[in-house]
Design a protein around this motif. Sequence first.
Motif, PDB file in Angstrom:
ATOM      1  N   SER A   1       0.833  -1.196   0.000  1.00 16.89           N
ATOM      2  CA  SER A   1       0.000   0.000   0.000  1.00 16.89           C
ATOM      3  C   SER A   1       0.869   1.249   0.000  1.00 16.89           C
ATOM      4  CB  SER A   1      -0.936   0.001   1.204  1.00 16.89           C
ATOM      5  OG  SER A   1      -1.797  -1.129   1.150  1.00 16.89           O
ATOM      6  N   ASP A   2       0.229   2.382  -0.264  1.00 17.53           N
ATOM      7  CA  ASP A   2       0.931   3.656  -0.326  1.00 17.53           C
ATOM      8  C   ASP A   2       0.560   4.596   0.815  1.00 17.53           C
ATOM      9  OD1 ASP A   2       2.207   3.302  -3.072  1.00 17.53           O
ATOM     10  OD2 ASP A   2       0.078   2.959  -3.523  1.00 17.53           O
ATOM     11  N   ILE A   3      -0.708   4.565   1.228  1.00 18.53           N
ATOM     12  CA  ILE A   3      -1.233   5.525   2.202  1.00 18.53           C
ATOM     13  C   ILE A   3      -2.123   4.794   3.198  1.00 18.53           C
ATOM     14  CG2 ILE A   3      -2.663   7.602   2.506  1.00 18.53           C
ATOM     15  CD1 ILE A   3      -2.012   8.279  -0.442  1.00 18.53           C
ATOM     16  N   ILE A   4      -2.041   5.201   4.449  1.00 20.44           N
ATOM     17  CA  ILE A   4      -2.981   4.756   5.477  1.00 20.44           C
ATOM     18  C   ILE A   4      -3.662   6.004   6.014  1.00 20.44           C
ATOM     19  CG2 ILE A   4      -3.281   3.645   7.725  1.00 20.44           C
ATOM     20  CD1 ILE A   4      -0.595   2.178   7.092  1.00 20.44           C
ATOM     21  N   VAL A   5      -4.993   5.983   6.062  1.00 19.11           N
ATOM     22  CA  VAL A   5      -5.768   7.071   6.649  1.00 19.11           C
ATOM     23  C   VAL A   5      -6.429   6.523   7.904  1.00 19.11           C
ATOM     24  CG1 VAL A   5      -7.718   8.654   6.353  1.00 19.11           C
ATOM     25  CG2 VAL A   5      -6.222   8.154   4.409  1.00 19.11           C
ATOM     26  N   GLU A   6      -6.195   7.175   9.030  1.00 20.47           N
ATOM     27  CA  GLU A   6      -6.849   6.739  10.277  1.00 20.47           C
ATOM     28  C   GLU A   6      -7.377   7.946  11.022  1.00 20.47           C
ATOM     29  OE1 GLU A   6      -6.016   7.116  13.642  1.00 20.47           O
ATOM     30  OE2 GLU A   6      -3.922   7.661  13.691  1.00 20.47           O
ATOM     31  N   ASN A   7      -8.469   7.737  11.740  1.00 18.38           N
ATOM     32  CA  ASN A   7      -9.033   8.823  12.534  1.00 18.38           C
ATOM     33  C   ASN A   7      -9.409   8.365  13.939  1.00 18.38           C
ATOM     34  OD1 ASN A   7     -11.334   7.413  11.421  1.00 18.38           O
ATOM     35  ND2 ASN A   7     -12.615   9.141  11.992  1.00 18.38           N
ATOM     36  N   PHE A   8      -8.545   7.519  14.497  1.00 18.81           N
ATOM     37  CA  PHE A   8      -8.722   7.108  15.884  1.00 18.81           C
ATOM     38  C   PHE A   8      -8.194   8.201  16.814  1.00 18.81           C
ATOM     39  CE2 PHE A   8      -7.898   2.920  13.746  1.00 18.81           C
ATOM     40  CZ  PHE A   8      -9.192   2.442  13.844  1.00 18.81           C
ATOM     41  N   ARG A   9      -8.498   8.069  18.082  1.00 21.05           N
ATOM     42  CA  ARG A   9      -7.878   8.971  19.047  1.00 21.05           C
ATOM     43  C   ARG A   9      -6.373   8.714  19.034  1.00 21.05           C
ATOM     44  NH1 ARG A   9     -11.668   9.901  24.322  1.00 21.05           N
ATOM     45  NH2 ARG A   9     -13.643   9.797  23.234  1.00 21.05           N
ATOM     46  N   PRO A  10      -5.577   9.758  19.235  1.00 23.04           N
ATOM     47  CA  PRO A  10      -4.121   9.585  19.243  1.00 23.04           C
ATOM     48  C   PRO A  10      -3.696   8.475  20.210  1.00 23.04           C
ATOM     49  CG  PRO A  10      -4.639  11.904  19.183  1.00 23.04           C
ATOM     50  CD  PRO A  10      -5.951  11.175  19.387  1.00 23.04           C
ATOM     51  N   GLY A  11      -2.770   7.643  19.748  1.00 29.59           N
ATOM     52  CA  GLY A  11      -2.247   6.549  20.566  1.00 29.59           C
ATOM     53  C   GLY A  11      -2.910   5.211  20.309  1.00 29.59           C
ATOM     54  N   THR A  12      -4.027   5.181  19.587  1.00 25.71           N
ATOM     55  CA  THR A  12      -4.734   3.918  19.370  1.00 25.71           C
ATOM     56  C   THR A  12      -3.896   2.942  18.554  1.00 25.71           C
ATOM     57  OG1 THR A  12      -6.887   4.984  19.553  1.00 25.71           O
ATOM     58  CG2 THR A  12      -6.823   2.862  18.419  1.00 25.71           C
ATOM     59  N   LEU A  13      -3.331   3.383  17.442  1.00 22.90           N
ATOM     60  CA  LEU A  13      -2.500   2.486  16.639  1.00 22.90           C
ATOM     61  C   LEU A  13      -1.293   2.001  17.443  1.00 22.90           C
ATOM     62  CD1 LEU A  13      -2.475   4.000  13.027  1.00 22.90           C
ATOM     63  CD2 LEU A  13      -3.778   2.056  13.900  1.00 22.90           C
ATOM     64  N   GLU A  14      -0.693   2.881  18.224  1.00 18.54           N
ATOM     65  CA  GLU A  14       0.439   2.494  19.053  1.00 18.54           C
ATOM     66  C   GLU A  14       0.023   1.444  20.083  1.00 18.54           C
ATOM     67  OE1 GLU A  14       1.380   6.109  16.948  1.00 18.54           O
ATOM     68  OE2 GLU A  14      -0.362   5.562  18.134  1.00 18.54           O
ATOM     69  N   LYS A  15      -1.162   1.597  20.650  1.00 19.01           N
ATOM     70  CA  LYS A  15      -1.673   0.621  21.623  1.00 19.01           C
ATOM     71  C   LYS A  15      -1.797  -0.760  20.984  1.00 19.01           C
ATOM     72  CE  LYS A  15      -5.986   1.016  22.687  1.00 19.01           C
ATOM     73  NZ  LYS A  15      -7.272   1.484  23.202  1.00 19.01           N
TER      74      LYS A  15
ATOM     75  N   LYS B   1       8.852   1.270   3.733  1.00 17.06           N
ATOM     76  CA  LYS B   1       9.602   2.521   3.928  1.00 17.06           C
ATOM     77  C   LYS B   1       8.925   3.731   3.301  1.00 17.06           C
ATOM     78  CE  LYS B   1      13.066   0.528   6.006  1.00 17.06           C
ATOM     79  NZ  LYS B   1      12.792   0.208   7.381  1.00 17.06           N
ATOM     80  N   GLY B   2       8.081   3.525   2.289  1.00 16.19           N
ATOM     81  CA  GLY B   2       7.431   4.644   1.615  1.00 16.19           C
ATOM     82  C   GLY B   2       6.017   4.939   2.083  1.00 16.19           C
ATOM     83  N   ILE B   3       5.570   4.242   3.135  1.00 16.54           N
ATOM     84  CA  ILE B   3       4.173   4.409   3.567  1.00 16.54           C
ATOM     85  C   ILE B   3       3.939   5.827   4.088  1.00 16.54           C
ATOM     86  CG2 ILE B   3       4.416   3.666   5.993  1.00 16.54           C
ATOM     87  CD1 ILE B   3       1.603   2.594   3.603  1.00 16.54           C
ATOM     88  N   ILE B   4       2.793   6.369   3.752  1.00 13.98           N
ATOM     89  CA  ILE B   4       2.355   7.679   4.235  1.00 13.98           C
ATOM     90  C   ILE B   4       1.214   7.431   5.208  1.00 13.98           C
ATOM     91  CG2 ILE B   4       1.273   9.870   3.603  1.00 13.98           C
ATOM     92  CD1 ILE B   4       2.631   9.462   0.807  1.00 13.98           C
ATOM     93  N   LEU B   5       1.352   7.939   6.421  1.00 10.27           N
ATOM     94  CA  LEU B   5       0.315   7.782   7.443  1.00 10.27           C
ATOM     95  C   LEU B   5      -0.386   9.120   7.632  1.00 10.27           C
ATOM     96  CD1 LEU B   5      -1.169   6.152   9.610  1.00 10.27           C
ATOM     97  CD2 LEU B   5       0.713   6.715  11.184  1.00 10.27           C
TER      98      LEU B   5
END
Length: 155
Positions: free
Chosen positions: A91-105, A118-122
């Motif tokens: 993939s090229d791009i990930i769009v997320e709209n969780f509260r900050p820290g959710t993906l890290e959790k 290495k080229g992913i855009i978050l």
Amino acid sequence: MNTGALDGIRVLELGTLISGPFAGRLLGDMGADVIKIELPSNPDPLRTWGQAELDGHHFFWTVHARNKKAITLDLRAERGRELFLELVERSDIIVENFRPGTLEKWNLGYDVLHDRNKGIILVRVSGYGQTGPEAAKAGYASVAEAASGLRHMNG
């Protein structure tokens, strides 16, 4: 599927309600291949929002789901995370709209995503930014309208 300026770009859309799906919809409208990922036990509430429907299909959802493919993955589970990371590799791009820290959790922070691609855009959409004193607050349109005074002005 739509073709356009973003033809050949793959987007993984995470999150629910309007901001993430709206961003994904715009990218899909411009030709990107958008894959919407929902939790198996908790689909996007947009699926049932709005009063206008036909045969159980809500029109509001069809607007926000256009030009997308939808799949379910449990990003809270190890197997779901591994399948997601396999998608990240292609993939090229990930769009997320969780509260900050959710993906890290979920052990899916930018460092983990970047290690796989290495080229992913978050793209992170949040009401109050990723850092700062208000970052943990949920950002909904009604809250922004109330805080800005727009709700008072438009009733």
